[in-house]
Every structure is written in structure tokens, then in C-alpha cells.
Design a protein around this motif. Structure first.
Motif, PDB file in Angstrom:
ATOM      1  N   SER A 242       0.878  -1.176   0.000  1.00  0.00           N
ATOM      2  CA  SER A 242       0.000   0.000   0.000  1.00  0.00           C
ATOM      3  C   SER A 242       0.913   1.223   0.000  1.00  0.00           C
ATOM      4  CB  SER A 242      -0.922  -0.012   1.225  1.00  0.00           C
ATOM      5  OG  SER A 242      -0.203  -0.289   2.413  1.00  0.00           O
ATOM      6  N   ALA A 243       1.430   1.518  -1.165  1.00  0.00           N
ATOM      7  CA  ALA A 243       2.490   2.521  -1.255  1.00  0.00           C
ATOM      8  C   ALA A 243       2.377   3.312  -2.560  1.00  0.00           C
ATOM      9  CB  ALA A 243       3.854   1.830  -1.181  1.00  0.00           C
ATOM     10  N   PRO A 244       2.520   4.651  -2.448  1.00  0.00           N
ATOM     11  CA  PRO A 244       2.750   5.356  -1.195  1.00  0.00           C
ATOM     12  C   PRO A 244       1.442   5.749  -0.522  1.00  0.00           C
ATOM     13  CG  PRO A 244       2.907   6.914  -2.984  1.00  0.00           C
ATOM     14  CD  PRO A 244       2.639   5.572  -3.618  1.00  0.00           C
ATOM     15  N   MET A 245       1.498   5.913   0.778  1.00  0.00           N
ATOM     16  CA  MET A 245       0.401   6.498   1.522  1.00  0.00           C
ATOM     17  C   MET A 245       0.588   8.012   1.503  1.00  0.00           C
ATOM     18  SD  MET A 245      -1.917   4.391   2.921  1.00  0.00           S
ATOM     19  CE  MET A 245      -2.072   3.845   1.212  1.00  0.00           C
ATOM     20  N   ILE A 246      -0.404   8.716   0.981  1.00  0.00           N
ATOM     21  CA  ILE A 246      -0.327  10.168   0.828  1.00  0.00           C
ATOM     22  C   ILE A 246      -1.253  10.811   1.857  1.00  0.00           C
ATOM     23  CG2 ILE A 246      -0.638  12.101  -0.764  1.00  0.00           C
ATOM     24  CD1 ILE A 246      -0.276  10.097  -3.067  1.00  0.00           C
ATOM     25  N   PRO A 247      -0.701  11.511   2.824  1.00  0.00           N
ATOM     26  CA  PRO A 247      -1.522  12.111   3.877  1.00  0.00           C
ATOM     27  C   PRO A 247      -2.628  13.005   3.317  1.00  0.00           C
ATOM     28  CG  PRO A 247       0.797  12.279   4.446  1.00  0.00           C
ATOM     29  CD  PRO A 247       0.735  11.792   3.017  1.00  0.00           C
ATOM     30  N   GLY A 248      -3.838  12.773   3.760  1.00  0.00           N
ATOM     31  CA  GLY A 248      -4.952  13.591   3.336  1.00  0.00           C
ATOM     32  C   GLY A 248      -5.521  13.230   1.985  1.00  0.00           C
ATOM     33  N   LEU A 249      -4.950  12.226   1.334  1.00  0.00           N
ATOM     34  CA  LEU A 249      -5.454  11.830   0.017  1.00  0.00           C
ATOM     35  C   LEU A 249      -5.905  10.374   0.002  1.00  0.00           C
ATOM     36  CD1 LEU A 249      -6.026  12.537  -2.893  1.00  0.00           C
ATOM     37  CD2 LEU A 249      -3.653  12.000  -3.467  1.00  0.00           C
ATOM     38  N   ASN A 250      -4.997   9.442   0.280  1.00  0.00           N
ATOM     39  CA  ASN A 250      -5.392   8.028   0.241  1.00  0.00           C
ATOM     40  C   ASN A 250      -5.087   7.282   1.535  1.00  0.00           C
ATOM     41  OD1 ASN A 250      -2.599   7.936   0.058  1.00  0.00           O
ATOM     42  ND2 ASN A 250      -2.563   6.256  -1.411  1.00  0.00           N
ATOM     43  N   ASP A 251      -4.556   7.965   2.548  1.00  0.00           N
ATOM     44  CA  ASP A 251      -4.186   7.265   3.789  1.00  0.00           C
ATOM     45  C   ASP A 251      -5.389   6.645   4.482  1.00  0.00           C
ATOM     46  OD1 ASP A 251      -4.873   9.262   6.363  1.00  0.00           O
ATOM     47  OD2 ASP A 251      -4.589  10.293   4.469  1.00  0.00           O
ATOM     48  N   SER A 252      -6.593   7.198   4.271  1.00  0.00           N
ATOM     49  CA  SER A 252      -7.793   6.635   4.888  1.00  0.00           C
ATOM     50  C   SER A 252      -8.137   5.263   4.331  1.00  0.00           C
ATOM     51  CB  SER A 252      -8.986   7.580   4.682  1.00  0.00           C
ATOM     52  OG  SER A 252      -9.270   7.738   3.298  1.00  0.00           O
ATOM     53  N   GLU A 253      -7.536   4.904   3.187  1.00  0.00           N
ATOM     54  CA  GLU A 253      -7.817   3.616   2.555  1.00  0.00           C
ATOM     55  C   GLU A 253      -6.876   2.506   3.010  1.00  0.00           C
ATOM     56  OE1 GLU A 253      -9.025   3.532  -1.676  1.00  0.00           O
ATOM     57  OE2 GLU A 253      -8.165   5.555  -1.767  1.00  0.00           O
ATOM     58  N   LEU A 254      -5.935   2.794   3.876  1.00  0.00           N
ATOM     59  CA  LEU A 254      -4.929   1.803   4.268  1.00  0.00           C
ATOM     60  C   LEU A 254      -5.559   0.473   4.664  1.00  0.00           C
ATOM     61  CD1 LEU A 254      -2.009   0.991   4.953  1.00  0.00           C
ATOM     62  CD2 LEU A 254      -2.373   1.985   7.228  1.00  0.00           C
ATOM     63  N   GLU A 255      -6.494   0.504   5.618  1.00  0.00           N
ATOM     64  CA  GLU A 255      -7.092  -0.747   6.106  1.00  0.00           C
ATOM     65  C   GLU A 255      -7.897  -1.465   5.025  1.00  0.00           C
ATOM     66  OE1 GLU A 255      -6.287   1.785   9.684  1.00  0.00           O
ATOM     67  OE2 GLU A 255      -7.162   2.119   7.695  1.00  0.00           O
ATOM     68  N   SER A 256      -8.636  -0.700   4.209  1.00  0.00           N
ATOM     69  CA  SER A 256      -9.461  -1.344   3.176  1.00  0.00           C
ATOM     70  C   SER A 256      -8.604  -1.994   2.094  1.00  0.00           C
ATOM     71  CB  SER A 256     -10.429  -0.327   2.560  1.00  0.00           C
ATOM     72  OG  SER A 256      -9.732   0.774   2.026  1.00  0.00           O
ATOM     73  N   ILE A 257      -7.461  -1.390   1.766  1.00  0.00           N
ATOM     74  CA  ILE A 257      -6.543  -1.996   0.794  1.00  0.00           C
ATOM     75  C   ILE A 257      -5.997  -3.308   1.338  1.00  0.00           C
ATOM     76  CG2 ILE A 257      -4.297  -1.751  -0.341  1.00  0.00           C
ATOM     77  CD1 ILE A 257      -4.882   1.267  -0.523  1.00  0.00           C
ATOM     78  N   LEU A 258      -5.563  -3.292   2.595  1.00  0.00           N
ATOM     79  CA  LEU A 258      -5.013  -4.505   3.214  1.00  0.00           C
ATOM     80  C   LEU A 258      -6.067  -5.599   3.312  1.00  0.00           C
ATOM     81  CD1 LEU A 258      -2.851  -2.912   6.065  1.00  0.00           C
ATOM     82  CD2 LEU A 258      -2.099  -3.724   3.821  1.00  0.00           C
ATOM     83  N   GLU A 259      -7.293  -5.224   3.661  1.00  0.00           N
ATOM     84  CA  GLU A 259      -8.381  -6.204   3.767  1.00  0.00           C
ATOM     85  C   GLU A 259      -8.671  -6.839   2.409  1.00  0.00           C
ATOM     86  OE1 GLU A 259     -11.632  -4.076   5.405  1.00  0.00           O
ATOM     87  OE2 GLU A 259     -10.718  -3.879   7.415  1.00  0.00           O
TER      88      GLU A 259
END
Length: 367
Positions: A242-259
Motif C-alpha cells: 500500500s504505497a505510497p500512503m499520501i496524507p490527506g489523500l489516500n491514507d484513509s484507505e490503508l485498512e481497506s486496501i489490506l483487507e
């Protein structure tokens, strides 16, 4: 495809600034080593002229060696191989963009439209592996630019490299965001049966609309997930990045991507915080101005909070993950999610003991 230009750095082809369909960078600013700067001026005529389609041009890269060695303590693999310089996927966040400046080209549109192909990659690799002094270590294939970008469909350089690695029983980690990796299932399955390969699928967002803007010529998020599932079903171990995590843009998707990746068979995961070295910072700012102006200030503010007030900090140990409250929270979220999803539960090391030196093609056979 033009594979033998006189000197691409001297060609006078400077695409005009502005968004282009199928391209990530908004403009083509000069690189940090350029001695001249360019600025576009309006001529006073209000005539609507459509910009010509920007074609991808492929040049021959006359590389004399093929393996790169890395001694950075925050990068897990010490050897890498990149069949291409530049990447047609056009991801606006790509940390490799500034490398085009060394060629006298722009990290902007040049990076994604002037691709350098290492046609001799397989032969160079064979010679390297055949050296008496060579000792096997896992090679990262595609650590800088995607080994399965669109030109690979015709050139098949990555496949020829995999054929050499398969013959030598040499371990390799593939890093890609392309469905084209499935073309080489026959090689990957044979190598997986001997614990010689792992594929890392990069998934930055599950939002198809954002993906089309941010990484315009890469496979859609749904296709990447389907590719991950197909690899797993074929017995090939898969990591989701899950890279890169962009603060304020896609970081909220971290858990859903991993799931989503875990549901499709990924057993390991990783993440990297957005890195904006050299010219990439201004390129990313211009992209935000064009596509997300209402969110630009918040995104850049959060990025700076993770980089001690700057857009980028190159210090080992923090350049991949950042520091500060936001970076710490992102790390905690990643650790909690991987634990809940049972990702990264077991160490997985590829097998270096099966390696056997290939015959150097420059040597004559005795019989």
C-alpha cells in the motif's frame, strides 16, 4: 518505436504544460542539472489549439552492467535489476522521476514518454551470475520502475531476465502494478515450486477515479486485486504494497486496501509514506493545483508535518515512514491491521541454496 536516437537529451521536444489524457505529470519542467530554463508565454492570440498527442518513444539503453547494489539500511534487499529507465505508467508520485535528470531529460512528461530499454539485460545478467566470485542474494526486479510497464508487452525484456533466473535457480522478488505479470505464470509457477520467487503488487487506492488521475496508465485497482488473486491461486506467494500512503489523500484507505488484498490471498504487506525528492515536490504540487486544488493545502501541510516542516527528508530510518504524530499513527494503524488480518505473521525467506551458475555465453564449449 525509435530505439536508436542520436541523443534524446538534445532533442527539442518540450511538451506544453497542462493536463494530458493518459499522462500523469502536468508539465515538463527542466531537471536540476539543466543549464537552461524554459517558460511558456501567451502570444496574445486566443485561438483554441489542441495539443498533439504525446507519443511514447523507446530508446536503447547501452548499459554495460545490470545489477545495482544498495547499502541503505531501510531497504530490505541489497540487489536490484531494472529492465527500463522511465515508466509509462505515469504515476505522479513516483520517486524515480528525478532519475531522468541524469539523462538531461525532464522528470515530468519526459519520464513517462521517453523510455530507455535495456535490451541486453538478460545477457548482462547471465554474465554476472556466471562470474566465479558471484554469490547469490535475492534480486529485486523492478525496484525503481515497473518491469511490466506497457512496452514490456512487445519487448519481453523482463521475461528474458526471468528465464535466466529460472535457469540459474536464482531467487527474485518482482515489484509491479501490472496485470502483465500473469503472462509469465509458467516461469513464476516453476520458480515458486522451489521457493525462488515472490510477487509484490502495489495498490495505492481502491478508488478507480483517483487511480486514473494519479497513475493513469497502470492497471485499475480491481484488475490489480484480480491479478493478486490469480497469482495466489497459482501457488505464487504475494505481498501487497500500500504505497505510497499520501496524507490527506489516500491514507484513509490503508485498512481497506489490506483487507481486500488479504481476502484474495496476500500473506504479507508493506507500506511507504509519500516521498518527494528533488524535482518531485514541485511536480506533485502542480498536479494538486490542477486536479485537487481544494485539497492541496491540507495535503501539503500533512506531508510537511511528517518531514520536519519540509516536503521531503532523506534521512535513513525516517525517509520511508516519516516522523511525527501523523506518521506514528499511520504506523500504528498498519501494525493493528496486519495483526488483525494475520499478515506478516511468519518470516518468508527465498531459497538461495539452489543457485547454480549459468554458462557464460562468451565461453566456447569444449565438446
Amino acid at each position: 518505436m525509435d530505439r536508436k536516437p542520436p541523443d534524446p537529451s538534445r532533442e527539442t521536444r518540450h511538451p506544453a504544460d497542462g493536463p494530458r489524457k493518459g499522462r500523469g505529470a502536468v508539465g515538463n519542467p527542466e531537471g536540476r542539472f539543466d543549464q537552461e530554463s524554459r517558460r511558456r508565454e501567451h502570444d496574445g492570440w486566443d485561438l483554441e489549439e489542441e495539443e498533439p498527442r504525446l507519443q511514447t518513444v523507446v530508446y536503447a539503453d547501452a548499459a554495460r552492467s545490470i545489477l545495482s547494489h544498495n547499502d541503505s539500511p531501510d531497504v530490505p534487499l541489497s540487489r536490484s535489476l531494472n529492465p527500463y529507465r522511465g515508466c509509462e505508467h505515469g504515476c505522479i508520485y513516483c520517486f524515480a522521476r528525478p532519475s531522468h535528470s541524469y539523462l538531461g531529460l525532464s522528470p515530468g512528461l519526459d519520464f513517462e514518454s521517453r523510455i530507455f530499454a535495456k535490451h541486453a539485460a538478460a545477457d548482462l545478467l547471465r554474465r554476472e551470475l556466471a562470474k566465479p566470485s558471484y554469490q547469490p542474494e535475492v534480486i529485486a526486479l523492478g525496484s525503481n520502475t515497473d518491469p511490466y510497464q506497457p512496452v514490456e508487452r512487445e519487448l519481453r525484456i523482463t521475461r528474458s531476465v526471468l528465464e535466466v533466473l529460472r535457469e540459474a535457480r536464482h531467487p527474485v522478488t518482482l515489484i509491479t502494478k501490472s496485470t502483465l505479470v500473469l503472462r509469465d505464470l509458467d516461469l513464476l509457477q516453476a520458480m515458486a515450486a522451489e521457493n525462488l520467487v515472490r510477487v509484490c503488487l502495489s495498490i495505492t487506492t481502491l478508488d478507480g477515479r483517483l487511480a486514473r488521475t494519479m497513475e493513469p496508465r497502470a492497471a485499475s485497482p480491481l484488475k490489480r486485486l484480480a491479478t493478486l488473486h490469480s497469482l495466489n491461486e497459482s501457488g505464487i506467494p504475494v505481498t501487497v504494497l500500500s504505497a505510497p500512503m499520501i496524507p490527506g489523500l489516500n491514507d484513509s484507505e490503508l485498512e481497506s486496501i489490506l483487507e481486500a488484498a488479504s481476502e484474495r490471498g496476500a500473506d504479507r504487506a508493506g507500506y511507504v509514506l509519500l516521498r518527494l525528492p528533488h524535482e518531485l515536490g514541485p511536480l506533485f504540487e502542480t498536479w494538486l493545483d490542477t486536479h485537487l486544488p481544494e485539497r492541496k493545502n491540507r495535503i501539503l501541510k500533512l506531508v510537511r508535518e511528517t518531514r520536519s516542516g519540509h516536503l521531503y527528508e532523506s534521512r535513513w530510518g525516517t525517509r520511508m515512514k516519516g516522523r511525527g504524530v501523523f506518521a506514528d499513527l499511520l504506523h500504528q494503524r498498519f501494525e493493528a491491521a496486519t495483526k488483525r488480518l494475520k499478515l506478516n505473521q511468519m518470516e518468508h525467506s527465498l531459497d538461495c541454496t539452489r543457485f547454480r551458475k549459468p554458462r557464460d555465453p562468451r565461453q566456447f564449449e569444449l565438446f
